[in-house]
Design a protein around this motif. Structure first.
Motif, PDB file in Angstrom:
ATOM      1  N   PHE A 278       0.838  -1.210   0.000  1.00  0.00           N
ATOM      2  CA  PHE A 278       0.000   0.000   0.000  1.00  0.00           C
ATOM      3  C   PHE A 278       0.877   1.266   0.000  1.00  0.00           C
ATOM      4  N   ALA A 279       1.939   1.240   0.798  1.00  0.00           N
ATOM      5  CA  ALA A 279       2.787   2.436   0.930  1.00  0.00           C
ATOM      6  C   ALA A 279       3.334   2.891  -0.422  1.00  0.00           C
ATOM      7  N   ALA A 280       3.659   1.920  -1.298  1.00  0.00           N
ATOM      8  CA  ALA A 280       4.246   2.275  -2.603  1.00  0.00           C
ATOM      9  C   ALA A 280       3.212   2.940  -3.513  1.00  0.00           C
ATOM     10  N   VAL A 281       1.949   2.604  -3.312  1.00  0.00           N
ATOM     11  CA  VAL A 281       0.908   3.092  -4.222  1.00  0.00           C
ATOM     12  C   VAL A 281       0.315   4.432  -3.756  1.00  0.00           C
ATOM     13  N   MET A 282       0.351   4.674  -2.443  1.00  0.00           N
ATOM     14  CA  MET A 282      -0.264   5.901  -1.891  1.00  0.00           C
ATOM     15  C   MET A 282       0.106   7.180  -2.647  1.00  0.00           C
ATOM     16  N   PRO A 283       1.410   7.417  -2.937  1.00  0.00           N
ATOM     17  CA  PRO A 283       1.740   8.702  -3.578  1.00  0.00           C
ATOM     18  C   PRO A 283       1.295   8.823  -5.029  1.00  0.00           C
ATOM     19  N   VAL A 284       1.002   7.709  -5.687  1.00  0.00           N
ATOM     20  CA  VAL A 284       0.641   7.810  -7.111  1.00  0.00           C
ATOM     21  C   VAL A 284      -0.862   7.724  -7.347  1.00  0.00           C
ATOM     22  N   ALA A 285      -1.615   7.295  -6.333  1.00  0.00           N
ATOM     23  CA  ALA A 285      -3.056   7.093  -6.533  1.00  0.00           C
ATOM     24  C   ALA A 285      -3.797   8.428  -6.595  1.00  0.00           C
ATOM     25  N   ASP A 286      -4.749   8.533  -7.534  1.00  0.00           N
ATOM     26  CA  ASP A 286      -5.635   9.701  -7.583  1.00  0.00           C
ATOM     27  C   ASP A 286      -6.876   9.447  -6.727  1.00  0.00           C
ATOM     28  N   ALA A 287      -7.224   8.172  -6.572  1.00  0.00           N
ATOM     29  CA  ALA A 287      -8.344   7.798  -5.696  1.00  0.00           C
ATOM     30  C   ALA A 287      -7.935   6.557  -4.924  1.00  0.00           C
ATOM     31  N   ILE A 288      -8.242   6.542  -3.637  1.00  0.00           N
ATOM     32  CA  ILE A 288      -7.949   5.373  -2.798  1.00  0.00           C
ATOM     33  C   ILE A 288      -9.290   4.869  -2.282  1.00  0.00           C
ATOM     34  N   TYR A 289      -9.633   3.635  -2.659  1.00  0.00           N
ATOM     35  CA  TYR A 289     -10.940   3.068  -2.298  1.00  0.00           C
ATOM     36  C   TYR A 289     -10.696   2.021  -1.222  1.00  0.00           C
ATOM     37  N   HIS A 317      -0.523   9.476   7.013  1.00  0.00           N
ATOM     38  CA  HIS A 317      -0.359   9.268   5.565  1.00  0.00           C
ATOM     39  C   HIS A 317      -0.772  10.488   4.740  1.00  0.00           C
ATOM     40  N   MET A 318      -1.351  11.475   5.385  1.00  0.00           N
ATOM     41  CA  MET A 318      -1.962  12.551   4.605  1.00  0.00           C
ATOM     42  C   MET A 318      -0.929  13.427   3.882  1.00  0.00           C
ATOM     43  N   ASP A 319       0.334  13.410   4.352  1.00  0.00           N
ATOM     44  CA  ASP A 319       1.380  14.160   3.642  1.00  0.00           C
ATOM     45  C   ASP A 319       1.933  13.377   2.460  1.00  0.00           C
ATOM     46  N   ILE A 320       1.696  12.078   2.484  1.00  0.00           N
ATOM     47  CA  ILE A 320       2.243  11.225   1.398  1.00  0.00           C
ATOM     48  C   ILE A 320       1.320  11.273   0.175  1.00  0.00           C
ATOM     49  N   ILE A 321       0.004  11.348   0.415  1.00  0.00           N
ATOM     50  CA  ILE A 321      -0.909  11.324  -0.729  1.00  0.00           C
ATOM     51  C   ILE A 321      -1.008  12.728  -1.344  1.00  0.00           C
ATOM     52  N   LYS A 322      -1.425  12.763  -2.614  1.00  0.00           N
ATOM     53  CA  LYS A 322      -1.456  14.052  -3.327  1.00  0.00           C
ATOM     54  C   LYS A 322      -2.591  14.953  -2.800  1.00  0.00           C
ATOM     55  N   ASP A 323      -2.469  16.247  -3.067  1.00  0.00           N
ATOM     56  CA  ASP A 323      -3.503  17.193  -2.615  1.00  0.00           C
ATOM     57  C   ASP A 323      -4.839  16.942  -3.300  1.00  0.00           C
ATOM     58  N   THR A 324      -4.766  16.382  -4.513  1.00  0.00           N
ATOM     59  CA  THR A 324      -6.003  16.173  -5.285  1.00  0.00           C
ATOM     60  C   THR A 324      -6.561  14.752  -5.132  1.00  0.00           C
ATOM     61  N   THR A 325      -5.871  13.922  -4.355  1.00  0.00           N
ATOM     62  CA  THR A 325      -6.320  12.535  -4.191  1.00  0.00           C
ATOM     63  C   THR A 325      -7.586  12.487  -3.327  1.00  0.00           C
ATOM     64  N   VAL A 326      -8.505  11.586  -3.694  1.00  0.00           N
ATOM     65  CA  VAL A 326      -9.705  11.437  -2.860  1.00  0.00           C
ATOM     66  C   VAL A 326      -9.726  10.041  -2.235  1.00  0.00           C
ATOM     67  N   ILE A 327     -10.251   9.985  -1.013  1.00  0.00           N
ATOM     68  CA  ILE A 327     -10.348   8.710  -0.293  1.00  0.00           C
ATOM     69  C   ILE A 327     -11.819   8.332  -0.217  1.00  0.00           C
ATOM     70  N   LEU A 328     -12.123   7.140  -0.724  1.00  0.00           N
ATOM     71  CA  LEU A 328     -13.511   6.661  -0.722  1.00  0.00           C
ATOM     72  C   LEU A 328     -13.614   5.409   0.138  1.00  0.00           C
ATOM     73  N   HIS A 329     -14.828   5.092   0.543  1.00  0.00           N
ATOM     74  CA  HIS A 329     -15.103   3.850   1.280  1.00  0.00           C
ATOM     75  C   HIS A 329     -16.608   3.586   1.121  1.00  0.00           C
ATOM     76  N   PRO A 330     -17.010   2.354   0.784  1.00  0.00           N
ATOM     77  CA  PRO A 330     -18.454   2.119   0.651  1.00  0.00           C
ATOM     78  C   PRO A 330     -19.148   2.183   2.012  1.00  0.00           C
ATOM     79  N   LEU A 331     -18.367   2.034   3.083  1.00  0.00           N
ATOM     80  CA  LEU A 331     -18.859   1.991   4.465  1.00  0.00           C
ATOM     81  C   LEU A 331     -19.768   0.758   4.667  1.00  0.00           C
ATOM     82  N   PRO A 332     -19.878   0.137   5.794  1.00  0.00           N
ATOM     83  CA  PRO A 332     -19.329   0.579   7.069  1.00  0.00           C
ATOM     84  C   PRO A 332     -17.810   0.339   7.167  1.00  0.00           C
ATOM     85  N   ARG A 333     -17.163   1.229   7.947  1.00  0.00           N
ATOM     86  CA  ARG A 333     -15.728   1.044   8.156  1.00  0.00           C
ATOM     87  C   ARG A 333     -15.492   0.421   9.527  1.00  0.00           C
ATOM     88  N   ARG A 334     -14.314  -0.149   9.655  1.00  0.00           N
ATOM     89  CA  ARG A 334     -13.858  -0.579  10.986  1.00  0.00           C
ATOM     90  C   ARG A 334     -12.657   0.286  11.323  1.00  0.00           C
TER      91      ARG A 334
END
Ligand code: NCD
Length: 385
Positions: A278-289, A317-334
């Motif tokens: 996951f760590a390797a992908v965080m900086p390049v992802a535009d969306a993290i689901y 992790h918020m400094d690693i991901i891009k400013d334009t990246t969005v984080i999604l989740h269908p919910l419910p989360r744990r």
């Protein structure tokens, strides 16, 4: 890491080959379910099945075309804007006042149930529900098929969630052989499909990327339980309708995405990466689901070896991901998303949840063929944006 074949966006996949050998365009020539036996139907590919649902039932992610997704998203935004004014809300409420819908949820649900119900209310449909099969005649031995047929006598649409994958398809097929074939909306079937969730995810991505070129060309990472997450299975396919996408499937081996989905991506020419990192992908992802571990499906303790901390996102992790990246989740989360990032503008999962209500309203309206009335009303209207 494994790599998919990649390749170009190929619009020819909107065609499917029927048993007769005839190739038909899904949009141009929808087929009717009563034309095929259940045994023959079961053997069809997902794209072929899509031809039979088109314009009537919403059962699988594979039945949608890109044009339809774009039109549904635009319709959802129009409904949302019209609804902001009282006269607009009253207009919407009049559209389907003559219709009733049954919400048959044989599995737990909060958001999917409530947002479908709210979508019906926005459009004026009355709703009834069965949320626990112990309260229906199924306890007296009535088959689920007969139960559904009974519902269809009283309503004009069935919105259903069921633990058995493919059951909604079976119901739609059965209904096509009765005099009262009403639309079926699949609100989650087994660990297999969740097409209306994929629609709301697409709507959320489309709105999030509106000012940065839309969904085309984006890198989307799916994280967590990808083996049993039906939302991921439906959304991954829907994303093949967009150009130059790269999908990342980040999960431990025991919970990694199914080969059937990877085969579909290969067929569609969509690039993908399968990884545990996951760590390797965080900086390049535009969306993290993000997704939760679905341990209710465990047969041999598949979840038990998973180190949840590896598939987690938090303030660190918020400094690693891009400013334009969005984080999604269908919910419910744990624990996969820390509550401490809930107010970060990149955390869009609460907005995503509300988008579900608007896109489902758009889908229901389209299913009843009343979408043009909203489009005409909107053009003469001073909406609140
Ligand atoms: C999901 C589901 O039920 O598939 N939730 C939803 O519909 N929003 C995801 C889950 O249960 O983890």
């Amino acid at each position: 890491m494994g790599y998919g074949k990649g390749g170009l966006y190929d619009p020819s996949r909107y065609y499917c080959t029927l048993h007769s050998g005839k190739r038909v365009k899904i949009m141009a020539e929808p087929k009717h379910l009563s034309e095929i036996s259940w045994n023959d139907f079961k053997k069809l590919s997902l794209a072929e099945k899509g031809c039979f649902f088109h314009g009537k039932h919403t059962l699988i992610a594979q039945q949608f075309t890109r044009d339809e997704l774009d039109a549904l998203c635009a319709l959802a935004t129009r409904i949302k804007r019209i609804n902001k004014r009282r006269d607009g809300a009253n207009f919407l409420k009049g559209l389907l006042r003559d219709k009733r819908a049954m919400l048959y949820f044989a599995q737990p649900s909060s958001r999917t149930y409530l947002s479908h119900n709210a979508a019906c209310q926005i459009l004026g449909l009355d709703t009834m529900d069965v949320r626990d099969t112990k309260t229906s005649s199924e306890v007296k031995g009535e088959t689920p098929e007969d139960t559904i047929r009974t519902f269809s006598s009283y309503v004009d649409m069935i919105i259903m969630r069921h633990p058995v994958g493919g059951f909604a398809e079976r119901v739609a097929w059965m209904m096509s052989h009765t005099k009262r074939e009403i639309p079926i909306l699949n609100a989650g079937s087994g660990a297999d499909q969740h097409p209306t969730q994929a629609l709301l995810d697409i709507y959320t991505l489309q709105r999030s990327f509106e000012k940065i070129g839309g969904i085309d060309g984006k890198h989307v990472a799916f994280v967590g339980d990808l083996a049993r997450g039906r939302t991921v299975r439906s959304l991954a396919w829907m994303l093949t309708l967009f150009k130059d996408m790269t999908l990342y499937f980040i999960a431990p081996e025991s919970l990694q995405i199914g080969q059937d989905i990877l085969d579909l991506l290969d067929e569609a020419g969509t690039k993908y990466v399968v990884s545990e990192d996951f760590a390797a992908v965080m900086p390049v992802a535009d969306a993290i689901y993000m997704t939760r571990i679905q341990d209710e499906w465990d047969v041999e303790g598949e979840s038990s070896t998973t180190n949840a901390a590896d598939y987690h996102i938090g303030a660190e992790h918020m400094d690693i991901i891009k400013d334009t990246t969005v984080i999604l989740h269908p919910l419910p989360r744990r624990q996969e998303i820390s509550t401490e990032i809930d107010n970060d503008p990149r955390a869009v999962y609460w907005r995503q949840m509300r988008n579900g209500m608007w896109i489902r309203a758009a889908l229901i309206l389209k299913t009843f063929g009343r979408d043009d009335e909203v489009n005409t009303y909107y053009d003469d209207y001073k909406p609140v944006s």
